[in-house]
Write a protein that holds these residues in place. Structure first.
Motif, short mmCIF file in Angstrom:
data_model
loop_
_atom_site.label_atom_id
_atom_site.label_comp_id
_atom_site.label_asym_id
_atom_site.label_seq_id
_atom_site.Cartn_x
_atom_site.Cartn_y
_atom_site.Cartn_z
N ARG A 152 0.82 -1.24 0.00
CA ARG A 152 0.00 0.00 0.00
C ARG A 152 0.84 1.27 0.00
O ARG A 152 0.58 2.21 -0.74
CB ARG A 152 -0.93 0.03 1.22
CG ARG A 152 -2.00 -1.04 1.24
CD ARG A 152 -3.17 -0.73 0.34
NE ARG A 152 -4.04 -1.88 0.28
CZ ARG A 152 -5.31 -1.89 0.68
NH1 ARG A 152 -5.86 -0.79 1.15
NH2 ARG A 152 -6.03 -2.98 0.57
N SER A 153 1.88 1.28 0.85
CA SER A 153 2.67 2.51 0.98
C SER A 153 3.54 2.79 -0.25
O SER A 153 4.11 3.87 -0.36
CB SER A 153 3.53 2.47 2.24
OG SER A 153 4.39 1.34 2.21
N LYS A 154 3.63 1.82 -1.17
CA LYS A 154 4.33 2.06 -2.45
C LYS A 154 3.44 2.89 -3.39
O LYS A 154 3.91 3.39 -4.40
CB LYS A 154 4.70 0.74 -3.12
CG LYS A 154 5.81 -0.03 -2.44
CD LYS A 154 7.18 0.40 -2.94
CE LYS A 154 8.29 -0.49 -2.44
NZ LYS A 154 9.61 -0.09 -2.91
N THR A 182 5.36 6.62 -3.90
CA THR A 182 5.72 5.87 -2.69
C THR A 182 5.88 6.72 -1.44
O THR A 182 6.37 7.85 -1.50
CB THR A 182 7.02 5.09 -2.94
OG1 THR A 182 7.38 4.37 -1.76
CG2 THR A 182 8.18 6.00 -3.32
N ARG A 183 5.44 6.14 -0.33
CA ARG A 183 5.75 6.65 1.01
C ARG A 183 6.26 5.48 1.86
O ARG A 183 6.17 5.52 3.10
CB ARG A 183 4.50 7.27 1.65
CG ARG A 183 3.99 8.53 0.96
CD ARG A 183 4.91 9.70 1.17
NE ARG A 183 4.44 10.89 0.47
CZ ARG A 183 5.18 11.97 0.27
NH1 ARG A 183 6.42 12.00 0.69
NH2 ARG A 183 4.71 13.01 -0.36
N TYR A 184 6.77 4.46 1.20
CA TYR A 184 7.24 3.23 1.84
C TYR A 184 8.37 3.59 2.82
O TYR A 184 9.37 4.18 2.43
CB TYR A 184 7.75 2.28 0.76
CG TYR A 184 8.27 0.95 1.24
CD1 TYR A 184 7.50 0.12 2.05
CD2 TYR A 184 9.55 0.52 0.86
CE1 TYR A 184 7.98 -1.10 2.47
CE2 TYR A 184 10.03 -0.71 1.27
CZ TYR A 184 9.26 -1.51 2.08
OH TYR A 184 9.74 -2.73 2.50
N HIS A 199 10.19 11.61 -1.56
CA HIS A 199 10.37 10.72 -0.42
C HIS A 199 11.75 10.05 -0.47
O HIS A 199 12.23 9.68 -1.54
CB HIS A 199 9.26 9.66 -0.44
CG HIS A 199 9.34 8.65 0.67
ND1 HIS A 199 9.30 9.01 1.99
CD2 HIS A 199 9.44 7.29 0.64
CE1 HIS A 199 9.38 7.92 2.74
NE2 HIS A 199 9.47 6.86 1.95
N ALA A 202 1.17 13.77 0.41
CA ALA A 202 0.47 12.50 0.16
C ALA A 202 -0.55 12.68 -0.94
O ALA A 202 -1.25 13.70 -1.01
CB ALA A 202 -0.21 12.04 1.45
#
Length: 363
Positions: free
Chosen positions: A187-189, A268-270, A294, A313
């Motif tokens: 999800r965070s990708k 992404t926010r991985y 990021h 985001a």
């Protein structure tokens, strides 16, 4: 003269991911003509004791170690680093990510945090993927011992100059541009955000506009729930004509996707993200990049120069699609810039030469 020996303590493929791919590239490189490479594959934790014995017995002149960014993995790494320290061995660690400092300062208990600071201070050197990630080790080790070695695109996945020229010419006649998401389905990708972009494109077409974008997805699902979410979203919003899932791709199939796509997106926010090789692959194969500011991405992608950088985001995809349409007049320029920058700074040859410089400093 006898060749100096370097012991690579790292995760080797399989499975194939950014880290194991980078390590394999090093191990198979022409540096093996200058150095004698020995490898300790730490992928399987069940072989930990066997690996420790191999490390203890090694007569290597330098140890190259790719460290973990998890609590459990960090304990394993501390044991290995302690073993090398007891033997007074020279060790350089290579961080293929951007989370290590947050792990140490925020997630670890006091004794484990203290041991990390002590272990890092004793190292010969540390390697990060970009200048923006140097902060990870600042205050833990002398700044002069922090080296920057960016990731690279493997020659295998780089289209030829002739194919690139054809791609540029073909852009003039393309009515529908392919947007590629090539990464693991975490999800965070950001893959749900890309699905929502496809939904917005469908809504635009349903109001009478021409279809301009088609969304191609490729990569691995680690959780059944993620695969169900993806499939249900496509069905629920009837996106079959706008979305194609290609599965896990490699070899020729991956090359074809990289060649045929004009826009690459990784919002992404991985947390563990470092410097995604997939972005470099996209740049080298002539794509406009749509991503986030990021981790180490800020070192390789700049707004307007390489594509679109989202600075918050991506809740509002309604703003992203118009940005893509508005940028179309600059696509030729951006694609050519990305190809040139990638060949100059992120080629396999450049990656190996950067590592060679670090190795020679200590051998």
């Amino acid at each position: 003269m006898e060749k100096k020996k370097i012991c690579l303590i790292a995760q080797f493929p399989p499975p194939m991911h950014g880290l194991s791919k980078a390590v394999q590239t090093l191990y198979n490189s022409n540096l093996s003509a200058d150095f004698c490479f020995e490898k300790v594959d730490i992928t399987n934790n069940k072989l930990f004791l066997k690996n420790l014995i191999q490390i203890w017995k090694s007569k290597a002149d330098l140890f190259y170690f790719t460290i973990s960014q998890t609590k459990g993995g960090n304990i394993r790494d501390l044991i290995i680093l302690k073993l090398l320290s007891l033997q007074e061995k020279k060790c350089v660690i290579h961080l293929h990510g951007g989370y290590y400092r947050k792990l140490v300062d925020n997630d670890l208990v006091g004794w484990q945090k203290k041991m990390n600071y002590k272990a890092i201070k004793k190292l010969a050197g540390v390697i990060v993927l970009g200048p923006s990630l140097k902060y990870i080790y600042q205050g833990m080790i002398d700044d002069k011992k922090i080296f920057v070695v960016p990731n690279c695109i493997d020659d295998e996945f780089l289209i030829s100059d002739e194919e690139f020229e054809k791609k540029i010419v073909a852009l003039n006649h393309k009515e529908v541009l392919h947007v590629l998401y090539l990464s693991n389905f975490i999800r965070s990708k950001g893959y749900p955000e890309v699905l929502r972009m496809a939904k917005l494109e469908k809504e635009r077409v349903s109001k009478g506009a021409k279809k301009e974008l088609h969304f191609d997805f490729a990569g691995k699902f680690f959780e059944e729930s993620e695969e169900e979410f993806f499939e249900n979203y496509v069905k629920e919003h009837e996106l079959q004509d706008f979305v194609t899932y290609h599965g896990i791709v490699s070899g020729q199939k991956k090359k074809d996707l990289l060649r045929d796509s004009y826009i690459f997106t990784l919002p992404t926010r991985y947390p563990n993200e470092g410097q995604p090789i997939s972005i470099l692959e996209a740049m080298g194969n002539g794509m406009v990049i749509v991503t986030t500011n990021h981790a180490g991405i800020t070192d390789i992608v700049r707004e307007g120069t390489n594509g679109i950088v989202v600075t918050e985001a991506m809740e509002n995809q309604k703003e992203i699609l118009p940005m893509i349409y508005n940028l179309k007049s600059k696509f030729h320029e951006i694609i050519e810039t990305n190809r040139r920058v990638c060949l100059l700074n992120y080629s396999e040859d450049r990656y190996i030469k950067n590592l060679e410089k670090v190795f020679k400093k200590y051998l």
